[in-house]
Design an enzyme around this catalytic site. Structure first.
Site, PDB file in Angstrom:
ATOM      1  N   TYR A  23       0.840  -1.203   0.000  1.00  0.00           N
ATOM      2  CA  TYR A  23       0.000   0.000   0.000  1.00  0.00           C
ATOM      3  C   TYR A  23       0.866   1.241   0.000  1.00  0.00           C
ATOM      4  O   TYR A  23       2.034   1.222   0.379  1.00  0.00           O
ATOM      5  CB  TYR A  23      -0.949   0.010   1.202  1.00  0.00           C
ATOM      6  CG  TYR A  23      -0.266   0.181   2.546  1.00  0.00           C
ATOM      7  CD1 TYR A  23      -0.073   1.446   3.096  1.00  0.00           C
ATOM      8  CD2 TYR A  23       0.169  -0.927   3.277  1.00  0.00           C
ATOM      9  CE1 TYR A  23       0.547   1.612   4.336  1.00  0.00           C
ATOM     10  CE2 TYR A  23       0.786  -0.779   4.501  1.00  0.00           C
ATOM     11  CZ  TYR A  23       0.971   0.495   5.028  1.00  0.00           C
ATOM     12  OH  TYR A  23       1.585   0.661   6.246  1.00  0.00           O
ATOM     13  N   CYS A  24       0.271   2.347  -0.459  1.00  0.00           N
ATOM     14  CA  CYS A  24       0.908   3.663  -0.401  1.00  0.00           C
ATOM     15  C   CYS A  24      -0.219   4.687  -0.269  1.00  0.00           C
ATOM     16  O   CYS A  24      -1.366   4.320   0.033  1.00  0.00           O
ATOM     17  CB  CYS A  24       1.788   3.922  -1.615  1.00  0.00           C
ATOM     18  SG  CYS A  24       0.950   3.764  -3.215  1.00  0.00           S
ATOM     19  N   THR A  25       0.064   5.947  -0.488  1.00  0.00           N
ATOM     20  CA  THR A  25      -0.930   6.993  -0.239  1.00  0.00           C
ATOM     21  C   THR A  25      -2.147   6.878  -1.147  1.00  0.00           C
ATOM     22  O   THR A  25      -3.283   6.807  -0.679  1.00  0.00           O
ATOM     23  CB  THR A  25      -0.298   8.383  -0.395  1.00  0.00           C
ATOM     24  OG1 THR A  25       0.867   8.472   0.420  1.00  0.00           O
ATOM     25  CG2 THR A  25      -1.275   9.479   0.006  1.00  0.00           C
ATOM     26  N   ILE A  47      -4.301   4.303   0.624  1.00  0.00           N
ATOM     27  CA  ILE A  47      -4.888   4.578   1.934  1.00  0.00           C
ATOM     28  C   ILE A  47      -6.144   5.436   1.802  1.00  0.00           C
ATOM     29  O   ILE A  47      -7.143   5.216   2.499  1.00  0.00           O
ATOM     30  CB  ILE A  47      -3.859   5.297   2.829  1.00  0.00           C
ATOM     31  CG1 ILE A  47      -2.638   4.403   3.058  1.00  0.00           C
ATOM     32  CG2 ILE A  47      -4.482   5.706   4.166  1.00  0.00           C
ATOM     33  CD1 ILE A  47      -1.417   5.164   3.554  1.00  0.00           C
TER      34      ILE A  47
END
Length: 345
Positions: free
Chosen positions: A198-200, A227
């Site tokens: 996951y990342c932003t 996210i």
């Protein structure tokens, strides 16, 4: 001829935004797409978005576009119409910010870069279109409930310091380029396990998942929309939110709260706190976490040296800048630990 760049002083723009009561919507989007002439596309896009009063930071490259911005809420539909009028951007997902504060950018900047995210990879060496499977929030939660699932945060250390998914591996790195190599090494014995990244907003995982599949990892997944989208889906569907703390964002807000837990500490006194800020001494500007008590004590600066310097007349500050070294030159983002270290001596 219409202007293709902002010509107004940044301080004036920032003050104008702070004093405005205009409602704005903060969002981000990205799209991988082969552009033959990024500069021509950039110039045309600047003109189009200026008409919608868009503020933000956008990167354009031969491989596509990556943008974070705010739009007057009244013009949001006009903005969508403008963006979607570009054939290859029609239907692109717009990641609307979790928090409603729209004062996130104060000018429009569109830059042509070599890549829309600096990754250090040779894209010609693997198929960047063969990416991992996107997971919606229910699927994310189901996999996270499995203790055998490996969860990887593909962001930088200062982002994950204030918020992360449960059980996540959080690389202690300052760049995506370093994270890619470190994670590959950490997981070399787990190529057959389920790996959820996951990342932003999802853009870093798009490239990372393709790279890891190329490197022989069998079951690579990514949180769809990152996210931001995960938090929206959990709220809309009444699902448990497995992200703890704040989501670090690269705009004036610096962070948006996803859950009520506070998982970080003030870099000056060690108190529970997750409020990132830049040192108010512009000659320093180091990024660090500071609680309200330390902000008052240090005048929103990272050190007494910076607090004293910021009280000097502007002319004297300008004359001394080249003769003094501040924490912004000594430490990377989020690396500064001031009074904690002193108190331990």
């Amino acid at each position: 001829m219409k202007r293709l760049f902002n010509r107004v002083n940044n301080l004036k723009l920032k003050k104008r935004l702070e004093e405005s009561d205009e409602q704005r919507t903060t969002l981000s989007f990205y799209k991988y797409h082969q552009l033959e002439d990024p500069q021509a596309f950039r110039d045309q896009l600047y003109l189009q978005l200026s008409e919608c009063e868009v503020l933000g930071r956008i990167y354009v490259a031969h491989e596509g576009i990556n943008g974070q911005m705010s739009v007057p809420t009244e013009q949001f539909e006009a903005f969508k119409t403008t963006l979607y009028s570009i054939p290859w951007l029609d239907g692109a997902r717009l990641n609307i910010a979790v928090e409603k504060e729209g004062k996130s950018f104060f000018k429009l900047t569109i830059k042509v870069r070599e890549k829309i995210v600096a990754d250090g990879l040779n894209d010609a060496s693997f198929d960047v279109t063969k990416r991992g499977k996107h997971l919606r929030a229910p699927e994310v939660n189901a996999l996270l409930d499995d203790p055998e699932t490996i969860v990887v945060d593909m962001r930088n250390h200062y982002e994950s310091e204030v918020g992360y998914f449960e059980r996540a591996i959080r690389p202690d790195v300052e760049t995506f380029r370093k994270a890619l190599l470190l994670v590959e090494d950490l997981l070399k014995e787990d190529r057959d396990k389920n790996i959820v990244m996951y990342c932003t907003g999802g853009i870093r995982c798009e490239k990372a998942s393709a790279y890891y599949l190329h490197k022989g990892f069998d079951n690579v997944f990514m949180v769809d929309g990152g996210i931001i989208e995960y938090a929206h889906q959990c709220e809309q569907q009444g699902l448990p939110n497995k992200f703890i703390g704040k989501n670090f964002v690269f705009d004036e807000r610096i962070g948006e709260r996803i859950s009520e837990e506070v998982v970080a500490h003030c870099h000056q006194c060690g108190k529970i706190c997750d409020n990132y800020k830049n040192c108010s001494n512009d000659a320093c500007h180091v990024l660090f976490i500071q609680c309200e008590e330390c902000a008052v004590k240090c005048q929103a600066c990272c050190s007494k040296e910076c607090a004293d310097f910021s009280q000097l007349p502007a002319e004297e500050q300008e004359n001394l800048k080249g003769t003094m070294e501040f924490n912004g030159a000594r430490f990377g983002k989020g690396r500064y630990r001031a009074l904690i270290k002193k108190n331990q001596q």
